[in-house]
Design a protein around this motif. Structure first.
Motif, short mmCIF file in Angstrom:
data_model
loop_
_atom_site.label_atom_id
_atom_site.label_comp_id
_atom_site.label_asym_id
_atom_site.label_seq_id
_atom_site.Cartn_x
_atom_site.Cartn_y
_atom_site.Cartn_z
N TYR A 93 10.11 36.19 9.82
CA TYR A 93 11.01 36.50 8.71
C TYR A 93 12.33 37.08 9.21
O TYR A 93 12.36 37.90 10.13
CB TYR A 93 10.38 37.52 7.76
CG TYR A 93 9.31 36.92 6.89
CD1 TYR A 93 9.61 36.37 5.65
CD2 TYR A 93 7.99 36.88 7.31
CE1 TYR A 93 8.63 35.81 4.86
CE2 TYR A 93 7.00 36.31 6.53
CZ TYR A 93 7.32 35.78 5.30
OH TYR A 93 6.36 35.22 4.52
N LEU A 94 13.41 36.64 8.59
CA LEU A 94 14.72 37.25 8.73
C LEU A 94 15.07 37.85 7.38
O LEU A 94 14.72 37.28 6.34
CB LEU A 94 15.78 36.21 9.11
CG LEU A 94 15.58 35.48 10.44
CD1 LEU A 94 16.61 34.36 10.58
CD2 LEU A 94 15.71 36.46 11.60
N THR A 95 15.75 38.99 7.38
CA THR A 95 16.16 39.60 6.12
C THR A 95 17.62 40.01 6.18
O THR A 95 18.16 40.29 7.25
CB THR A 95 15.31 40.86 5.78
OG1 THR A 95 15.49 41.82 6.81
CG2 THR A 95 13.85 40.51 5.63
N GLU A 96 18.24 40.01 5.02
CA GLU A 96 19.61 40.50 4.88
C GLU A 96 19.71 41.12 3.49
O GLU A 96 19.19 40.57 2.52
CB GLU A 96 20.63 39.37 5.03
CG GLU A 96 22.06 39.77 4.77
CD GLU A 96 22.64 40.76 5.78
OE1 GLU A 96 23.67 41.37 5.47
OE2 GLU A 96 22.06 40.95 6.86
N ILE A 141 23.86 36.53 8.27
CA ILE A 141 22.69 36.61 9.15
C ILE A 141 23.03 35.82 10.41
O ILE A 141 23.24 34.61 10.36
CB ILE A 141 21.45 36.01 8.46
CG1 ILE A 141 21.19 36.74 7.15
CG2 ILE A 141 20.24 36.06 9.38
CD1 ILE A 141 20.38 35.95 6.17
N LEU A 152 22.49 33.84 13.58
CA LEU A 152 21.43 32.98 14.14
C LEU A 152 21.74 32.58 15.58
O LEU A 152 21.07 31.71 16.14
CB LEU A 152 21.26 31.72 13.30
CG LEU A 152 20.88 31.91 11.83
CD1 LEU A 152 20.82 30.57 11.12
CD2 LEU A 152 19.58 32.66 11.71
N TYR A 196 19.02 32.07 18.00
CA TYR A 196 17.99 31.08 17.65
C TYR A 196 18.48 29.64 17.74
O TYR A 196 17.69 28.73 17.95
CB TYR A 196 17.49 31.32 16.23
CG TYR A 196 17.09 32.75 15.96
CD1 TYR A 196 15.99 33.32 16.58
CD2 TYR A 196 17.82 33.54 15.08
CE1 TYR A 196 15.62 34.63 16.34
CE2 TYR A 196 17.46 34.86 14.83
CZ TYR A 196 16.36 35.39 15.47
OH TYR A 196 16.00 36.69 15.23
N VAL A 234 17.01 26.30 13.43
CA VAL A 234 16.14 27.16 12.62
C VAL A 234 15.67 26.34 11.42
O VAL A 234 16.48 25.75 10.71
CB VAL A 234 16.89 28.42 12.15
CG1 VAL A 234 16.06 29.22 11.17
CG2 VAL A 234 17.27 29.29 13.34
N THR A 254 25.18 30.92 11.78
CA THR A 254 25.20 31.99 10.79
C THR A 254 24.75 31.44 9.44
O THR A 254 25.09 30.31 9.08
CB THR A 254 26.62 32.58 10.63
OG1 THR A 254 27.12 32.95 11.91
CG2 THR A 254 26.62 33.79 9.72
N ARG A 259 14.62 37.49 1.85
CA ARG A 259 13.56 37.44 2.87
C ARG A 259 13.35 35.96 3.19
O ARG A 259 12.88 35.21 2.34
CB ARG A 259 12.28 38.08 2.35
CG ARG A 259 12.41 39.60 2.17
CD ARG A 259 11.11 40.25 1.77
NE ARG A 259 9.95 39.80 2.52
CZ ARG A 259 9.58 40.25 3.73
NH1 ARG A 259 10.32 41.14 4.35
NH2 ARG A 259 8.50 39.79 4.31
N CYS A 299 11.06 31.54 8.38
CA CYS A 299 11.57 30.43 9.18
C CYS A 299 10.85 30.34 10.52
O CYS A 299 10.00 31.17 10.82
CB CYS A 299 13.08 30.59 9.38
SG CYS A 299 13.60 32.18 9.99
#
Length: 183
Positions: A10-13, A31, A33, A36, A45, A136, A158, A161
């Motif tokens: 998970y990535l969150t912002e 966010i 990236l 990644y 991603v 991004t 949330r 990915c």
């Protein structure tokens, strides 16, 4: 065809909409990236699902009435091209997910709506994921029809990915599509 290099993570912002933010105002977060996405190796991603969470005040509560001054909504979008502090139309190729929190203070009703796909791109099949080759992602949120109330509202994305490896043809197709939607 994409092949997974990692399991899901998970990535969150979170975006903060300050108290008294006027209707129609948009706030943007990003966010990164860069760690990644790798053009040289075809690494991208794959976004599997996106959930939006709306919270208000210092206690991060969920009281809808405190979020806006009257009947209104708080909208949110996640995209892979920079829209600035604006929403994009639903047919924009860069739009990954969108949603809104509709607040009817008159009837004491709050509804959460996921506008797109419904922000779940498939169980775990990579063919159903939204592939991001840009470094991004951008989160934009803001109120409509009413100003933000007397406390700040926090809008969090949330993002479930995984990192994938794309073949050269797939990478180029996604890159061309992404660039074309920016024009």
């Amino acid at each position: 065809m994409a092949t997974a290099k990692t399991g899901s993570f998970y990535l969150t912002e979170t975006i903060t909409l300050p108290a008294a933010t006027a209707s129609g105002t948009r706030v943007q977060g990003s966010i990164d990236l860069g760690a990644y996405v790798n053009v040289a190796t075809g690494q991208a991603v794959a976004v599997e699902s996106v959930d939006f969470v709306f919270q208000a005040g210092n206690d991060y509560g969920s009281d809808g009435k405190s979020m806006v001054t009257s009947d209104g909504a708080i909208g949110v979008q996640l995209s892979d091209l920079n829209p600035g502090t604006a929403f994009v139309r639903a047919d924009d190729q860069s739009l990954i997910a969108s949603g809104s929190l509709n607040i009817d203070q008159t009837n004491n009703v709050v509804t959460h709506v996921s506008d797109l796909y419904p922000d779940n791109f498939g169980p775990s099949a990579l063919s159903e994921a939204f592939m991001v080759v840009n470094d991004t992602m951008y989160l934009v949120a803001g109120p409509d029809l009413a100003a933000i109330g007397s406390v700040a509202v926090y809008v969090t994305a949330r993002i479930k990915c995984r990192i994938v490896k794309l073949g050269t043809k797939d990478w180029m197709a996604i890159a061309i599509q992404s660039t074309a939607s920016d024009n």
